[in-house]
Enzyme design. Structure first.
Site, PDB file in Angstrom:
ATOM      1  N   CYS A 273       0.917  -1.325  -0.042  1.00 37.94           N
ATOM      2  CA  CYS A 273      -0.134   0.060  -0.018  1.00 37.94           C
ATOM      3  C   CYS A 273       0.853   1.302  -0.039  1.00 37.94           C
ATOM      4  O   CYS A 273       0.763   2.264  -0.939  1.00 37.94           O
ATOM      5  CB  CYS A 273      -1.035  -0.066   1.266  1.00 37.94           C
ATOM      6  SG  CYS A 273      -0.192   0.056   2.889  1.00 37.94           S
ATOM      7  N   HIS A 321      -2.604   1.325   6.822  1.00 39.61           N
ATOM      8  CA  HIS A 321      -3.015   1.018   5.564  1.00 39.61           C
ATOM      9  C   HIS A 321      -3.150   2.796   5.000  1.00 39.61           C
ATOM     10  O   HIS A 321      -3.669   3.501   5.697  1.00 39.61           O
ATOM     11  CB  HIS A 321      -4.437   0.301   5.235  1.00 39.61           C
ATOM     12  CG  HIS A 321      -4.575  -0.055   3.934  1.00 39.61           C
ATOM     13  ND1 HIS A 321      -3.815  -0.865   3.107  1.00 39.61           N
ATOM     14  CD2 HIS A 321      -5.381   0.623   2.972  1.00 39.61           C
ATOM     15  CE1 HIS A 321      -4.277  -0.939   1.802  1.00 39.61           C
ATOM     16  NE2 HIS A 321      -5.176  -0.091   1.717  1.00 39.61           N
ATOM     17  N   HIS A 333      -5.647   2.061  -4.323  1.00 40.84           N
ATOM     18  CA  HIS A 333      -4.822   1.233  -3.286  1.00 40.84           C
ATOM     19  C   HIS A 333      -4.463  -0.060  -3.449  1.00 40.84           C
ATOM     20  O   HIS A 333      -4.920  -0.562  -4.658  1.00 40.84           O
ATOM     21  CB  HIS A 333      -5.559   1.504  -1.921  1.00 40.84           C
ATOM     22  CG  HIS A 333      -6.564   0.542  -1.921  1.00 40.84           C
ATOM     23  ND1 HIS A 333      -6.798  -0.069  -0.504  1.00 40.84           N
ATOM     24  CD2 HIS A 333      -7.580  -0.048  -2.578  1.00 40.84           C
ATOM     25  CE1 HIS A 333      -7.942  -0.909  -0.605  1.00 40.84           C
ATOM     26  NE2 HIS A 333      -8.312  -1.074  -1.821  1.00 40.84           N
TER      27      HIS A 333
END
Length: 359
Positions: A273, A321, A333
């Site tokens: 990520c 994240h 993402h």
């Protein structure tokens, strides 16, 4: 031969289970016993949606923990690279310092040899014994210059030796940090692999139709969260336009859609990520921290109402994240292992906050 093969397989399984249970966080509850429910108008189902929902929650938790461990790994890796670079620079400084000390000692030795050749008398004494007044007067200034040069030479030698000691101490300290970061990397890597294996083990116990239903439950949960987020009016007044750098970052990130998530990866074939977001902003000529936690800690924070395409949305309480806002309530993402870089609802996960790399 078959018995030996079976015994080896059994030992391997026992070792794998021991690894999972020894990591604490990596151990996962078993898949619930099937209840053999019947779906309206369809064949019997081994697991009800409620049971599969429990499995989904367990798998999501494991992957989130793997994401947090990935951040720890990436940070340790970044620090390891920094320490390695510092050690290389210090090693060069030490070599240069040693060469400079050798040169200065040679010059001091040359002065000593010159004095010896002059009968061991210092220049002042030699001039005082001179019967030539002109030589005496002309030599005074030279003596003063020579004395100053000698003092400067000795001072530089002393300073260079002190610098060399400092470089050596700094190199030793950086080496210790390097080794500590390598240990952190190894521990984080072990955690990541354990969490992922535990999640994969849970999913592998399901049949294909059940895995398809599980995937649908994931989509349903994300859609429900996104709908609730949009319904709350969170982005009712969001209308900011991307900056030039932000547009470049978005263009880079969206061009990676379809590439697989691989923990620790930062392109070009795969990403995690924060690898995706950091590389996207690097492509926009705005380097940012490598990990989502450091991005949250160091980049300027803004209110959701003020966000614009290119801003980074940080997720979960531990900032484990990150996704890039692309407008219209969506992010791009890299979700997790087993998934590809994709577009998703910005509110499909628990938002911690928003940061802007080019503020």
């Amino acid at each position: 031969m078959n018995r030996r093969h079976c015994a080896t397989a059994a030992i391997t399984l026992v070792c794998a289970l021991a690894l999972l249970t020894s990591t604490g966080q990596a151990s996962a509850a078993p898949v619930p016993e099937p209840s053999s429910s019947v779906a309206p108008g369809g064949p019997p189902q081994r697991y009800s949606n409620a049971e599969l929902e429990k499995v989904r929650a367990q798998i999501e938790t494991l992957y989130r923990k793997a994401g947090a461990a990935t951040d720890a790994y990436n940070l340790a890796e970044e620090q390891t690279k920094k320490q390695s670079g510092e050690i290389v620079k210090l090693a060069k400084a030490i070599v240069d310092g040693q060469a400079r000390i050798a040169e200065l000692k040679d010059r001091v030795g040359a002065q000593a040899r010159e004095q010896y050749r002059n009968g061991g008398l210092p220049p002042g004494a030699q001039l005082a014994l001179s019967s030539d007044p002109k030589l005496f007067l002309d030599g005074i200034n030279q003596i003063r210059q020579g004395q100053q040069a000698s003092k400067s030479l000795l001072a530089e030698l002393n300073q260079t030796q002190q610098d060399l000691e400092t470089y050596t101490q700094d190199a030793s300290a950086n080496w210790e940090k390097l080794e500590a970061n390598r240990v952190k990397q190894a521990k984080a890597k072990k955690k990541i692999n354990a969490q992922i294996k535990a999640a994969e083990k849970l999913e592998s116990q399901l049949e294909k139709k059940e895995r398809d239903r599980l995937r649908q439950l994931e989509r349903d949960a994300a859609d429900a969260a996104q709908t609730a987020w949009l319904s709350s009016g969170a982005i009712k007044d969001v209308s900011g336009e991307a900056s030039e750098a932000g547009a470049a970052a978005v263009a880079f990130a969206t061009a990676q859609i379809g590439k697989p998530y691989v923990w620790g990866a930062e392109g070009p074939g795969s990403y995690d990520c924060s690898g995706l977001t950091s590389q996207a902003w690097l492509a926009a000529k705005r380097p940012i921290p490598r990990t989502s936690q450091e991005q949250w800690r160091l980049l300027p924070r803004i209110d959701i109402q003020d966000m614009r395409p290119g801003d980074l949305i940080i997720y979960h309480a531990d900032a484990s994240h990150v996704g890039m806002y692309v407008g219209d309530g969506a992010i791009v993402h890299a979700p997790r292992p087993g998934r590809n870089v994709t577009l998703a609802g910005a509110g499909s996960m628990k938002i911690l906050g928003v940061v802007r790399p080019d503020k």
